[in-house]
Each structure stands twice: as structure tokens, then as C-alpha cells.
Scaffold this motif. Structure first.
Motif, PDB file in Angstrom:
ATOM      1  N   LEU A   1       0.869  -1.325   0.192  1.00  0.00           N
ATOM      2  CA  LEU A   1       0.065   0.137  -0.034  1.00  0.00           C
ATOM      3  C   LEU A   1       0.952   1.268  -0.033  1.00  0.00           C
ATOM      4  O   LEU A   1       0.504   2.230  -0.715  1.00  0.00           O
ATOM      5  CB  LEU A   1      -0.841   0.138   1.324  1.00  0.00           C
ATOM      6  CG  LEU A   1      -2.070   1.204   1.300  1.00  0.00           C
ATOM      7  CD1 LEU A   1      -2.863   1.199   0.101  1.00  0.00           C
ATOM      8  CD2 LEU A   1      -2.673   1.053   2.563  1.00  0.00           C
ATOM      9  N   VAL A   2       2.012   1.252   0.776  1.00  0.00           N
ATOM     10  CA  VAL A   2       2.701   2.467   0.736  1.00  0.00           C
ATOM     11  C   VAL A   2       3.034   2.973  -0.523  1.00  0.00           C
ATOM     12  O   VAL A   2       3.040   4.141  -0.649  1.00  0.00           O
ATOM     13  CB  VAL A   2       3.692   2.327   2.122  1.00  0.00           C
ATOM     14  CG1 VAL A   2       4.762   3.584   1.954  1.00  0.00           C
ATOM     15  CG2 VAL A   2       2.966   2.393   3.487  1.00  0.00           C
ATOM     16  N   PRO A   3       4.089   2.132  -1.036  1.00  0.00           N
ATOM     17  CA  PRO A   3       4.636   2.666  -2.413  1.00  0.00           C
ATOM     18  C   PRO A   3       3.311   2.850  -3.412  1.00  0.00           C
ATOM     19  O   PRO A   3       3.433   4.116  -4.282  1.00  0.00           O
ATOM     20  CB  PRO A   3       5.323   1.556  -2.903  1.00  0.00           C
ATOM     21  CG  PRO A   3       4.906   0.455  -2.302  1.00  0.00           C
ATOM     22  CD  PRO A   3       4.417   0.745  -0.744  1.00  0.00           C
ATOM     23  N   ALA A   4       2.326   2.229  -3.346  1.00  0.00           N
ATOM     24  CA  ALA A   4       1.214   2.606  -4.287  1.00  0.00           C
ATOM     25  C   ALA A   4       0.611   3.781  -4.100  1.00  0.00           C
ATOM     26  O   ALA A   4       0.320   4.631  -4.947  1.00  0.00           O
ATOM     27  CB  ALA A   4       0.074   1.385  -4.142  1.00  0.00           C
ATOM     28  N   VAL A   5       0.338   4.003  -2.792  1.00  0.00           N
ATOM     29  CA  VAL A   5      -0.065   5.564  -2.365  1.00  0.00           C
ATOM     30  C   VAL A   5       0.996   6.569  -2.825  1.00  0.00           C
ATOM     31  O   VAL A   5       0.274   7.729  -3.157  1.00  0.00           O
ATOM     32  CB  VAL A   5      -0.652   5.471  -0.848  1.00  0.00           C
ATOM     33  CG1 VAL A   5      -0.998   6.833  -0.504  1.00  0.00           C
ATOM     34  CG2 VAL A   5      -1.948   4.634  -0.626  1.00  0.00           C
ATOM     35  N   CYS A   6       2.049   6.296  -2.371  1.00  0.00           N
ATOM     36  CA  CYS A   6       3.049   7.456  -2.914  1.00  0.00           C
ATOM     37  C   CYS A   6       3.231   7.605  -4.098  1.00  0.00           C
ATOM     38  O   CYS A   6       3.401   8.882  -4.538  1.00  0.00           O
ATOM     39  CB  CYS A   6       4.455   6.809  -2.244  1.00  0.00           C
ATOM     40  SG  CYS A   6       4.803   6.769  -0.613  1.00  0.00           S
ATOM     41  N   ASN A   7       2.892   6.517  -4.960  1.00  0.00           N
ATOM     42  CA  ASN A   7       2.846   6.854  -6.456  1.00  0.00           C
ATOM     43  C   ASN A   7       1.627   7.818  -6.953  1.00  0.00           C
ATOM     44  O   ASN A   7       1.545   8.348  -7.736  1.00  0.00           O
ATOM     45  CB  ASN A   7       2.989   5.438  -7.328  1.00  0.00           C
ATOM     46  CG  ASN A   7       4.612   5.174  -7.129  1.00  0.00           C
ATOM     47  OD1 ASN A   7       5.377   5.648  -6.979  1.00  0.00           O
ATOM     48  ND2 ASN A   7       4.745   3.740  -7.287  1.00  0.00           N
ATOM     49  N   ALA A   8       0.678   7.559  -6.200  1.00  0.00           N
ATOM     50  CA  ALA A   8      -0.762   7.996  -6.581  1.00  0.00           C
ATOM     51  C   ALA A   8      -0.749   9.515  -6.374  1.00  0.00           C
ATOM     52  O   ALA A   8      -1.723  10.314  -6.861  1.00  0.00           O
ATOM     53  CB  ALA A   8      -1.793   7.282  -5.855  1.00  0.00           C
TER      54      ALA A   8
END
Length: 293
Positions: A136-143
Motif C-alpha cells: 500500500l505505501v509505495p502505491a499511495v506514494c505513487n498516486a
């Protein structure tokens, strides 16, 4: 952090260098106001309030944090569009808890200053997506373009460093601070927490609102009811009112709802909050110097 984070814990964390949060989800409005006033008397450092947006007295809670000039509010369990603009009109920083990139984007669009990306390892009420913090963390950081705070399964400085390597600007920890001297949760709950092993927590009640809790007699009753395809009405009747208070605040370890995260399996002691903050920071700096140790 319902039934765990009142003014004693919030002020102790802030005094130690963290950002202490008062968990308002278990508080009537007048109780929240009392905790804020006591927290102001106990620390000169900034502290915040977490407000679940589905709370029945939400309007009163929002007005209290405005009147008391709380500098930062963490919102959760609801639509960030509802109160973010109002809070920001009063110069309050707003951080919203999200369990997916979709909801993180909604928080950004609502004007939130930051977002908490909370993986489903976290204790208490949780996302239906069951996305782990590591994903979740890298996905949200990318979003999103706003700062991301990682939560869920984090209790040590080394884990904090790992979250920041994934792109997080910081971390939010709950379970580690439930096992603190200042937490208002019952000592029997704290002792159960530090004796929890891997696999002793589970995400359940998915037909209502998913919640991660420790397996006990109450959980076994819920599991049996779900296996028997019990109706939503019967599940609500089984849950009843005050089930979390019964377990976490009053110490009924068998029949109460014991909300805690998976990371409880590596928490082995009950310490003063200041010592916990110091240990986390020392562990973080050591990990930064020797990341592969």
C-alpha cells in the motif's frame, strides 16, 4: 486507539518528541474537551486529535477542535470531503487515513495536507481491500503528491526506516503505544497484547465493518455465527454496544472486543511512552547506519 489514547498518552508522546494524538472515537464531546484541556496543561508541544467521521456526535467534536485551536486533526472512517475545508478555514492541518490509493486520492482532492496509508495489518477498523502496508505505501506514494504517513504493522525504528525507504514521510504507530504505561487501556488488555503471538489476531466482522482483533471467546462466537451464515441483524445483536470498551477498557479478556494489530506479536513489554519513543528513535538511527545488519 479507542480506549487507549487519552491526554496522558498524547502528552507523553508529544513531550518525548513525537506527535501525540487523542483518540476521540470513544469519547463523548464533554470528555474530549476535558482531555484536550488536560493535554494542554501537560505539554507545551503540539498534539492532535483523531476523529472518526462516522461518530454520532461528529459536529460537536469538529467544533471542539476548532474552538480549542487544535493544530492538527487526523480523520478516519468516512468521507474527507465532509469537514476538511471547514477545518482548514481555521488553520488546522488535516490528515486522513486511507486503505487504498483510491481513497488516498479522494483525501488529496478534498484538500488534506497528508494521508495515512494504513495496511490491513493494523489493529481496529480496517479496509476491505486487505492490502498490506508493504504494498500500500509505495502505491499511495505513487498516486498522490501530498506527504504519505505509513501505518499498519510498524512498532520499531527499523520498521520505520523500511516504511520511509518505500516512500513514506513518517509513520503512525498504535499498537506499540497501547502497551505503554500511559495508555488508558486496561492492564489485562495490555498483558494480553504483549503475550500475543503470530496468528493470534484476525480481520473479522467483514459483513459489518472489518476489524482486526485478538482471537478470544467473543471472536469464536463471531466465527461460529459467520460459519452458520447468521444474518447481519443477528451479527449486530451479537456485537452489541460497548463490546470494545468491555474488552479494552474494562479488561474482560474473554467477552470483550480486543482490537490490536498484527505487530503485537513482536511487542514484549509495557514501557513509559517516552522510553518507547527513545527506543524507536535509537533503533531507527542504528538501522540507518547499518541497514543490512
Amino acid at each position: 486507539m479507542v480506549w487507549a489514547s487519552g491526554w496522558r498518552l498524547a502528552s507523553a508522546v508529544s513531550n518525548a518528541g513525537g506527535l501525540g494524538l487523542i483518540g476521540s472515537g470513544s469519547m463523548y464531546p464533554e470528555v474530549l474537551k476535558e482531555h484536550i484541556k488536560k493535554c494542554k496543561a501537560a505539554t507545551s508541544k503540539p498534539f492532535g486529535v483523531n476523529i472518526p467521521l462516522l461518530y454520532s456526535d461528529i459536529d460537536k467534536h469538529i467544533q471542539i477542535v476548532i474552538d480549542e485551536k487544535i493544530p492538527i486533526v487526523f480523520t478516519s472512517a468516512g468521507n474527507p470531503q465532509t469537514f476538511t475545508s471547514l477545518l482548514k478555514q481555521h488553520a488546522i492541518k488535516v490528515v486522513h487515513v486511507a486503505s487504498s490509493s483510491k481513497f488516498a486520492l479522494k483525501a488529496q482532492d478534498a484538500g488534506c495536507d497528508a494521508v495515512v496509508a494504513e495496511g490491513f495489518e493494523a489493529g481496529g477498523h480496517n479496509g476491505r481491500e486487505e492490502t498490506t502496508t508493504m504494498v500500500l505505501v509505495p502505491a499511495v506514494c505513487n498516486a498522490v503528491n501530498i506527504p504519505v504517513i505509513a501505518a499498519g504493522g510498524i512498532a520499531t525504528g527499523r520498521q520505520m526506516l523500511a516504511a520511509m525507504v518505500l516512500g513514506a514521510a513518517g509513520v503512525q504507530m498504535g499498537s506499540r503505544f497501547v502497551a505503554s504505561v500511559e495508555a488508558s487501556s486496561h492492564i489485562r488488555f495490555k498483558e494480553t497484547l504483549i503475550n500475543t503471538k503470530e496468528g493470534d489476531t484476525v480481520l473479522t466482522l467483514k459483513q459489518l465493518t472489518p476489524v482486526r482483533l485478538i482471537k478470544n471467546k467473543f471472536y469464536n462466537e463471531v466465527q461460529q455465527a459467520e460459519q452458520n451464515c447468521t444474518s447481519l441483524e443477528k451479527l449486530k445483536e451479537l456485537l452489541g454496544k460497548g463490546r470494545a470498551k468491555r474488552g479494552m477498557f474494562e479488561g474482560d479478556i474473554d467477552n470483550g472486543e480486543l482490537e490490536i494489530g498484527e505487530v503485537s506479536s513482536i511487542i514484549n513489554d509495557i514501557l513509559p511512552a517516552a522510553e518507547i519513543v527513545r527506543n524507536i528513535w535509537n533503533d531507527f538511527t542504528e538501522a540507518l547506519l547499518h541497514p543490512l545488519k
